[in-house]
Design a protein around this motif. Structure first.
Motif, PDB file in Angstrom:
ATOM      1  N   THR A 110       0.913  -1.128   0.086  1.00 49.67           N
ATOM      2  CA  THR A 110      -0.047  -0.191   0.145  1.00 49.67           C
ATOM      3  C   THR A 110       1.029   1.293   0.077  1.00 49.67           C
ATOM      4  OG1 THR A 110      -1.855  -1.138   1.029  1.00 49.67           O
ATOM      5  CG2 THR A 110      -1.812   1.269   1.312  1.00 49.67           C
ATOM      6  N   PRO A 111       1.752   1.245   0.821  1.00 51.32           N
ATOM      7  CA  PRO A 111       2.580   2.659   0.851  1.00 51.32           C
ATOM      8  C   PRO A 111       3.285   3.087  -0.632  1.00 51.32           C
ATOM      9  CG  PRO A 111       3.372   1.175   2.698  1.00 51.32           C
ATOM     10  CD  PRO A 111       2.399   0.416   1.761  1.00 51.32           C
ATOM     11  N   TRP A 112       3.542   1.991  -1.595  1.00 51.63           N
ATOM     12  CA  TRP A 112       3.793   2.257  -2.992  1.00 51.63           C
ATOM     13  C   TRP A 112       2.821   2.583  -3.711  1.00 51.63           C
ATOM     14  CZ3 TRP A 112       8.908   3.339  -2.029  1.00 51.63           C
ATOM     15  CH2 TRP A 112       9.608   2.447  -1.049  1.00 51.63           C
ATOM     16  N   MET A 113       1.789   2.846  -3.581  1.00 50.23           N
ATOM     17  CA  MET A 113       0.591   2.879  -4.418  1.00 50.23           C
ATOM     18  C   MET A 113      -0.186   4.244  -4.382  1.00 50.23           C
ATOM     19  SD  MET A 113       0.245  -0.280  -5.833  1.00 50.23           S
ATOM     20  CE  MET A 113       0.349  -1.949  -5.321  1.00 50.23           C
ATOM     21  N   ASN A 114       0.726   5.196  -4.012  1.00 50.96           N
ATOM     22  CA  ASN A 114       0.121   6.660  -3.819  1.00 50.96           C
ATOM     23  C   ASN A 114       0.401   7.350  -5.048  1.00 50.96           C
ATOM     24  OD1 ASN A 114       2.815   7.001  -4.003  1.00 50.96           O
ATOM     25  ND2 ASN A 114       3.100   7.521  -1.854  1.00 50.96           N
TER      26      ASN A 114
ATOM     27  N   LEU B 187      -0.965 -13.474  -5.304  1.00 48.75           N
ATOM     28  CA  LEU B 187      -0.758 -12.132  -4.630  1.00 48.75           C
ATOM     29  C   LEU B 187      -1.471 -11.025  -5.422  1.00 48.75           C
ATOM     30  CD1 LEU B 187       1.429 -10.770  -6.847  1.00 48.75           C
ATOM     31  CD2 LEU B 187       3.022 -12.337  -6.036  1.00 48.75           C
ATOM     32  N   LEU B 188      -2.108 -11.084  -6.547  1.00 45.55           N
ATOM     33  CA  LEU B 188      -2.784 -10.117  -7.254  1.00 45.55           C
ATOM     34  C   LEU B 188      -3.925  -9.693  -6.464  1.00 45.55           C
ATOM     35  CD1 LEU B 188      -3.107  -8.495  -9.877  1.00 45.55           C
ATOM     36  CD2 LEU B 188      -4.531 -10.214 -10.755  1.00 45.55           C
ATOM     37  N   LEU B 189      -4.546 -10.413  -5.743  1.00 37.61           N
ATOM     38  CA  LEU B 189      -5.965  -9.870  -4.853  1.00 37.61           C
ATOM     39  C   LEU B 189      -5.390  -9.016  -3.969  1.00 37.61           C
ATOM     40  CD1 LEU B 189      -8.745 -10.121  -4.262  1.00 37.61           C
ATOM     41  CD2 LEU B 189      -8.342 -11.934  -2.739  1.00 37.61           C
ATOM     42  N   PRO B 190      -4.352  -9.015  -2.993  1.00 36.05           N
ATOM     43  CA  PRO B 190      -4.041  -8.047  -2.040  1.00 36.05           C
ATOM     44  C   PRO B 190      -3.655  -6.757  -2.589  1.00 36.05           C
ATOM     45  CG  PRO B 190      -2.499 -10.134  -1.844  1.00 36.05           C
ATOM     46  CD  PRO B 190      -3.766 -10.559  -2.745  1.00 36.05           C
ATOM     47  N   LEU B 191      -2.686  -7.288  -4.001  1.00 34.92           N
ATOM     48  CA  LEU B 191      -2.180  -5.756  -4.663  1.00 34.92           C
ATOM     49  C   LEU B 191      -3.431  -5.129  -5.049  1.00 34.92           C
ATOM     50  CD1 LEU B 191       0.647  -7.383  -6.729  1.00 34.92           C
ATOM     51  CD2 LEU B 191       0.792  -6.056  -4.787  1.00 34.92           C
ATOM     52  N   ILE B 192      -4.501  -5.544  -5.600  1.00 34.65           N
ATOM     53  CA  ILE B 192      -5.575  -4.903  -6.147  1.00 34.65           C
ATOM     54  C   ILE B 192      -6.153  -4.062  -4.912  1.00 34.65           C
ATOM     55  CG2 ILE B 192      -7.810  -4.899  -7.254  1.00 34.65           C
ATOM     56  CD1 ILE B 192      -5.266  -5.073  -9.174  1.00 34.65           C
TER      57      ILE B 192
ATOM     58  N   HIS C  29      -4.866   4.147  -4.852  1.00 36.39           N
ATOM     59  CA  HIS C  29      -3.985   5.051  -5.760  1.00 36.39           C
ATOM     60  C   HIS C  29      -5.043   6.286  -6.197  1.00 36.39           C
ATOM     61  CE1 HIS C  29      -2.208   6.135  -9.741  1.00 36.39           C
ATOM     62  NE2 HIS C  29      -1.267   5.610  -9.612  1.00 36.39           N
ATOM     63  N   PRO C  30      -4.528   7.433  -6.376  1.00 35.25           N
ATOM     64  CA  PRO C  30      -5.319   8.442  -6.713  1.00 35.25           C
ATOM     65  C   PRO C  30      -6.136   8.479  -7.926  1.00 35.25           C
ATOM     66  CG  PRO C  30      -2.798   8.960  -6.873  1.00 35.25           C
ATOM     67  CD  PRO C  30      -3.074   7.996  -5.984  1.00 35.25           C
ATOM     68  N   SER C  31      -5.525   7.618  -8.708  1.00 37.96           N
ATOM     69  CA  SER C  31      -6.436   7.673 -10.055  1.00 37.96           C
ATOM     70  C   SER C  31      -7.765   6.571 -10.044  1.00 37.96           C
ATOM     71  CB  SER C  31      -5.575   7.021 -11.406  1.00 37.96           C
ATOM     72  OG  SER C  31      -4.697   8.034 -11.649  1.00 37.96           O
ATOM     73  N   ILE C  32      -7.666   5.702  -8.762  1.00 36.60           N
ATOM     74  CA  ILE C  32      -8.556   4.684  -8.808  1.00 36.60           C
ATOM     75  C   ILE C  32      -9.601   5.276  -7.432  1.00 36.60           C
ATOM     76  CG2 ILE C  32      -9.303   2.478  -7.869  1.00 36.60           C
ATOM     77  CD1 ILE C  32      -7.829   2.332 -10.410  1.00 36.60           C
ATOM     78  N   ASN C  33      -8.838   5.968  -6.259  1.00 34.16           N
ATOM     79  CA  ASN C  33      -9.708   6.444  -5.346  1.00 34.16           C
ATOM     80  C   ASN C  33     -10.873   5.620  -4.775  1.00 34.16           C
ATOM     81  OD1 ASN C  33     -10.002   8.451  -3.342  1.00 34.16           O
ATOM     82  ND2 ASN C  33     -11.385   9.922  -4.754  1.00 34.16           N
ATOM     83  N   GLN C  34     -10.533   4.438  -4.614  1.00 30.62           N
ATOM     84  CA  GLN C  34     -11.699   3.524  -3.872  1.00 30.62           C
ATOM     85  C   GLN C  34     -12.533   2.857  -5.101  1.00 30.62           C
ATOM     86  OE1 GLN C  34     -10.953   2.293  -0.903  1.00 30.62           O
ATOM     87  NE2 GLN C  34      -9.171   3.585  -0.659  1.00 30.62           N
ATOM     88  N   GLU C  35     -12.416   3.341  -6.141  1.00 27.32           N
ATOM     89  CA  GLU C  35     -13.412   2.980  -7.331  1.00 27.32           C
ATOM     90  C   GLU C  35     -12.614   1.778  -8.339  1.00 27.32           C
ATOM     91  OE1 GLU C  35     -16.115   6.054  -8.721  1.00 27.32           O
ATOM     92  OE2 GLU C  35     -14.947   7.430  -7.549  1.00 27.32           O
ATOM     93  N   LEU C  36     -12.486   0.849  -7.846  1.00 31.49           N
ATOM     94  CA  LEU C  36     -12.257  -0.196  -8.798  1.00 31.49           C
ATOM     95  C   LEU C  36     -12.754  -0.562 -10.176  1.00 31.49           C
ATOM     96  CD1 LEU C  36     -10.890  -3.269  -6.017  1.00 31.49           C
ATOM     97  CD2 LEU C  36      -9.361  -1.513  -7.339  1.00 31.49           C
TER      98      LEU C  36
ATOM     99  N   ILE D 249      -0.885   3.183 -16.970  1.00 33.48           N
ATOM    100  CA  ILE D 249      -0.373   2.328 -16.322  1.00 33.48           C
ATOM    101  C   ILE D 249      -0.016   2.415 -14.844  1.00 33.48           C
ATOM    102  CG2 ILE D 249       0.856   0.067 -16.589  1.00 33.48           C
ATOM    103  CD1 ILE D 249       0.715   0.860 -19.801  1.00 33.48           C
ATOM    104  N   ILE D 250      -0.772   2.128 -14.166  1.00 34.78           N
ATOM    105  CA  ILE D 250      -0.444   2.475 -12.682  1.00 34.78           C
ATOM    106  C   ILE D 250       0.519   1.454 -11.772  1.00 34.78           C
ATOM    107  CG2 ILE D 250      -2.396   4.047 -12.474  1.00 34.78           C
ATOM    108  CD1 ILE D 250      -3.776   1.699 -10.581  1.00 34.78           C
TER     109      ILE D 250
END
Length: 292
Positions: free
Chosen positions: A79-83, A97-102, A108-115, A254-255
């Motif tokens: 999470t600290p690297w997803m800013n 590991l993709l699930l916890p990454l997502i 991420h500011p471009s997502i802002n909780q809206e997957l 690409i984030i």
């Protein structure tokens, strides 16, 4: 230290492998192999890192007692690297590991909780859409099903060539999934336009993108040590064209990316070297978009 432009995150995660084990040793093997990869890239006028600051973090601590704890721990680690301030490239153990990454990408500011804004480009031999594998719902074989349940907007699957009838039904019925099967992309037919259609689709993705590159998406001859190598996959040059096309597109962002199911064997270093080449190409493509 910092701020960094790019961060490499080794996540030696292995808890649900179903065939051959060893992905927990993959990230370190990949980093070691990367020392043999040329730092010249055809997209860049100078050698990597082209003045960009790259940080390789300490590996995720895989001293966890159970699967649920591992997944939470990976989210907290990443999470600290997803800013949005640096570009994360995750080197993985197994695809679960993709699930916890997502989960972390939501920050991420471009997502802002809206997957639902997110498109995942999944390069893989397997659809990973089962509801459970060997009784486990949070497995490498279920991870795309789980991220869709989290609310991810679109999945583009490339190179799929082994799947169950349950998975095929989901591919056919869920409008969020578009699957490019290996047999259609790579069939021996000189008039095969499917490849161009697939490249065109990824060039036209709109909005934020996460690239999830399971190395078994490559033909099994290139990644013989991965957990489930499958014949009939992408060539190296095919993979390069996909990555370059994705990054050269104008409407996407690409984030981050993960390169997963890396493993190693005593017989050959080819698997981790193939993975290191893919990760380096992702790195170079990201830099090329920042230089332009």
């Amino acid at each position: 230290e910092g701020p960094f432009d790019i961060v490499i995150l080794p996540i030696p995660y292995e808890m649900t492998t179903s065939y051959r084990e060893g992905t927990e040793f993959g990230p370190e093997a990949c980093i070691n192999a990367s020392a043999q990869v040329e730092i010249n890239d055809n997209l860049l006028e100078s050698d990597l890192p082209c003045g960009f600051k790259i940080h390789t973090s300490k590996p995720w601590d895989n001293d966890v007692s159970n699967l649920k704890e591992a997944l939470v721990s990976i989210t907290n680690f990443s999470t600290p690297w997803m800013n949005g301030e640096q570009f994360p490239i995750i080197l993985g153990g197994e695809h679960g590991l993709l699930l916890p990454l997502i989960e972390a990408v939501k920050e991420h500011p471009s997502i802002n909780q809206e997957l639902q804004k997110l498109t995942i480009v999944q390069i893989d031999a397997h659809a990973d859409l089962r509801d459970e594998l060997n009784g486990e719902k949070f497995s490498h074989g279920t991870v795309i099903r789980r991220v869709l349940e989290k609310g991810v907007g679109n999945i583009i699957q490339i190179g799929i060539r082994t799947y169950s009838s349950e998975e095929k039904n989901i591919i056919d019925s869920d409008e969020r999934i578009n699957t490019w099967f290996a047999k259609d992309l790579l069939k021996i037919n000189h008039n095969n336009s499917n490849w161009d259609l697939m490249i065109n689709e990824i060039k036209n993705i709109d909005g934020p993108v996460w690239l999830s590159f399971d190395v078994d998406g490559l033909d099994g001859s290139l990644v013989p040590a991965t957990g489930t190598p499958v014949p009939g996959g992408l060539s190296y040059w095919g993979a390069i064209e996909i990555i370059e096309s994705l990054f050269s597109a104008s409407n996407n962002e690409i984030i981050g990316a993960d390169v997963n199911e890396i493993s190693t064997s005593r017989e050959t270093n080819l698997t981790e070297f193939s993975a290191a080449l893919i990760a380096t190409k992702i790195l170079a493509c990201h830099i090329s978009t920042k230089i332009q």
